[in-house]
Design a protein around this motif. Structure first.
Motif, short mmCIF file in Angstrom:
data_model
loop_
_atom_site.label_atom_id
_atom_site.label_comp_id
_atom_site.label_asym_id
_atom_site.label_seq_id
_atom_site.Cartn_x
_atom_site.Cartn_y
_atom_site.Cartn_z
N MET A 28 0.92 -1.18 -0.07
CA MET A 28 0.16 -0.04 0.06
C MET A 28 1.09 1.31 -0.02
SD MET A 28 -3.09 0.89 2.78
CE MET A 28 -3.86 2.45 2.48
N GLU A 29 0.49 2.21 -0.84
CA GLU A 29 1.46 3.57 -0.70
C GLU A 29 1.00 4.15 0.35
OE1 GLU A 29 -0.39 5.09 -4.13
OE2 GLU A 29 1.08 4.47 -5.66
N THR A 30 2.10 4.95 0.97
CA THR A 30 1.95 5.99 1.86
C THR A 30 1.53 7.17 1.40
OG1 THR A 30 4.17 6.56 1.80
CG2 THR A 30 3.87 4.85 3.08
N GLU A 31 1.03 8.10 2.26
CA GLU A 31 0.63 9.57 1.77
C GLU A 31 1.67 10.49 1.58
OE1 GLU A 31 -2.65 10.30 1.67
OE2 GLU A 31 -2.88 8.04 2.11
N ILE A 32 2.84 10.08 1.86
CA ILE A 32 3.96 11.00 1.49
C ILE A 32 4.88 10.20 0.51
CG2 ILE A 32 5.91 12.01 2.50
CD1 ILE A 32 3.45 13.32 3.48
N LEU A 33 5.26 10.92 -0.68
CA LEU A 33 6.28 10.50 -1.55
C LEU A 33 7.25 9.96 -0.98
CD1 LEU A 33 6.12 13.31 -4.53
CD2 LEU A 33 4.93 11.13 -4.20
N THR A 34 8.02 8.80 -1.36
CA THR A 34 9.13 8.05 -0.83
C THR A 34 10.35 8.88 -1.48
OG1 THR A 34 9.13 6.79 -2.92
CG2 THR A 34 8.08 5.94 -1.07
N GLU A 35 11.49 8.90 -0.99
CA GLU A 35 12.75 9.41 -1.19
C GLU A 35 13.00 9.22 -2.83
OE1 GLU A 35 16.13 9.19 1.13
OE2 GLU A 35 15.09 9.03 2.85
N LYS A 36 12.84 7.99 -3.01
CA LYS A 36 13.03 7.62 -4.82
C LYS A 36 12.06 8.14 -5.59
CE LYS A 36 13.20 3.47 -7.89
NZ LYS A 36 13.01 2.23 -7.69
N GLY A 60 15.09 15.70 9.59
CA GLY A 60 16.48 15.51 8.94
C GLY A 60 16.52 16.35 7.53
N ALA A 61 15.54 17.45 7.52
CA ALA A 61 15.49 18.39 6.48
C ALA A 61 15.19 17.82 4.98
CB ALA A 61 17.00 19.19 6.27
N ARG A 62 14.45 16.71 5.27
CA ARG A 62 13.99 15.92 4.16
C ARG A 62 12.71 16.57 3.85
NH1 ARG A 62 10.40 10.68 3.54
NH2 ARG A 62 10.24 10.63 1.05
N PRO A 63 12.60 17.07 2.40
CA PRO A 63 11.34 17.57 1.79
C PRO A 63 10.05 16.69 1.85
CG PRO A 63 12.76 17.70 0.16
CD PRO A 63 13.64 17.24 1.20
N LEU A 64 9.07 16.80 2.56
CA LEU A 64 7.92 15.81 2.46
C LEU A 64 6.83 16.25 1.56
CD1 LEU A 64 7.80 15.00 6.34
CD2 LEU A 64 9.13 13.55 4.60
N VAL A 65 6.51 15.60 0.66
CA VAL A 65 5.41 15.98 -0.43
C VAL A 65 4.29 15.08 -0.34
CG1 VAL A 65 4.74 16.81 -2.88
CG2 VAL A 65 7.38 17.13 -1.79
#
Length: 80
Positions: free
Chosen positions: A1-9, A39-44
């Motif tokens: 199942m997909e998460t609500e946030i885009l993965t890093e890839k 960790g300063a990762r942009p979450l979309v």
């Protein structure tokens, strides 16, 4: 199942960059809303990304449920 946030890839595929700073710059230049993790990762958000990319989801109209006949009816013929 997909998460609500885009993965890093997925975010790297979207922006064309693996480095988080470049990803943030790409998102800001295109006026995409995002939040940053600790960790300063942009979450979309996935739905937001679909909306920005013009992807529409097919809406299936729902038919009203069929009217069900009662399973039993009370026999009031002997009630006075």
């Amino acid at each position: 199942m997909e998460t609500e946030i885009l993965t890093e890839k997925e975010l790297a595929e979207l922006t064309g960059y693996k480095a988080r700073g470049y990803q943030r710059r790409w998102l800001e230049e295109r006026q995409w809303h995002f939040v940053e993790s600790r960790g300063a990762r942009p979450l979309v958000g996935r739905q937001y990304a679909r909306m920005k990319l013009g992807v529409t989801l097919e809406v299936v109209p729902l038919a009203p449920p069929p009217t069900l006949a009662p399973m039993w009816t009370p026999d009031i013929s002997k009630v006075r």
